[in-house]
Enzyme design. Sequence first.
Site, PDB file in Angstrom:
ATOM      1  N   ASP A 127      35.535  48.869  46.445  1.00 45.13           N
ATOM      2  CA  ASP A 127      35.341  50.072  45.635  1.00 45.13           C
ATOM      3  C   ASP A 127      35.361  51.271  46.583  1.00 45.13           C
ATOM      4  O   ASP A 127      35.663  51.128  47.767  1.00 45.13           O
ATOM      5  CB  ASP A 127      34.035  50.002  44.827  1.00 45.13           C
TER       6      ASP A 127
ATOM      7  N   HIS B  20      41.182  49.067  31.597  1.00 48.01           N
ATOM      8  CA  HIS B  20      40.916  49.850  30.382  1.00 48.01           C
ATOM      9  C   HIS B  20      40.522  51.292  30.694  1.00 48.01           C
ATOM     10  O   HIS B  20      40.477  52.122  29.783  1.00 48.01           O
ATOM     11  CB  HIS B  20      39.865  49.162  29.510  1.00 48.01           C
TER      12      HIS B  20
END
EC number: 2.1.1.-
Length: 427
Positions: free
Chosen positions: A281, A327
């Site tokens: 990340d 998404h």
Amino acid sequence: MSTIRGTLSELSRAADAFAHEVDEAGYGDYTFLPDNSPFDLSFLTSKGLEARGSLIAAAEKILRLAKGPQGCLASFADTKGIEMGTIQALTQLEVPDKVPLQGSITYEELAGVIRVAPELLQRLVRLAALAGFLIEDESGAVRHTAMSAVFLRDTAAGDTARFLFDVDMRAYSFFADSLRLDPSGQNIGDGPTALAFQHDSDDQGNRPTIWDILERNPIQRARFHSTMQALGSFPSHLLKHILVAHDWHSIGSLVDVGGSLGHASLVIAENFPEIRITVQDLPDVVERGRSSLPTVPHAERVSFQAHDLFQEQAIIADAYFLRQILHDWPDGDAERIVRCLIPAMRPGAKLLIMDIVVPEPGAISPYMEKYLRTYDVSMFSMFSAKERTVQQLRDLVERCSARLQFQGISCPPGSATSLLSWVYSAE
């Protein structure tokens, strides 16, 4: 469609099944007060989750029928909005943080701390109380309900509510404006969130995207990642669903791409001792994840690495896990994310995507369908993105490489998300 009496019968059956599981879990006197309420409903079995969904759907039908068409429409435009705005204001004024978890606080004391007139504060709290948020005790002082006590009982869950109130809710009144600017709904600079925060546009007039907002505001960025962590305690997003969604025994090394604080990876590592996992990340996120690693043996097999989703993947692994990542992005960006993984993939490597899969209308229970479609529209609201159908996900991935061969889809009972898998084939 069901009549009132038919819906009442549905509600009664579902309530009995739900109450049975609540009783079995030791919450027979459950009344929504902190001392007799579960923090979450993670104890529910798949049957209990199904009963819960049926109960909620039937209760909502009854409410619509009882309000009538005109009253129901007015409640969307008025009552629900006022309730949301009231609880939003109390949260942003940190009222739940000022009310003791045990005991109560007078309106005068509370008003002095948050600097709001006692009489107005009382009006707001009394409306919120009718929605289950805070309550007055016998003396008229303010105390917690189980819902308002969440802010004191769990930091991540409280941060989730704060993030949704501070960021998400602002965008809801900009849907139509956004669609007029961008009928496709894929230009994030014209999206509802960008319009809601356009007062923070840069010198060139570019509106801030959600990613700009998170980059500029470390508090909201931390809350966003706390939201990802707290999501794992929601009944339809429990981390235990991941464990049965795939044959993890077949994987020796895994890259959790965009894995936030590593909450999903830690659960996998705890249950499958043969797996070594790298969580990737942004730099500040992985630093926070690394510093909060629990001191348990399975945590030694979870490492963190700073990585940009849109840069080429460098780690060669057995599988690459994109859990609730695609998404957040419109199709073009989602394809770029998948394409960046391909240079590291060797024949036999797996691509695992775990996301909400949008069903055909009426294909699943009304409660779950509404839940998934709400998520879908919320992706438009925040990211100018979407939840996708199985075919849309397959098309997206297979446009990136013909060597990615679809293996199948698994949706654990009670889970809102499904896991789709591809294998990278030899040429």
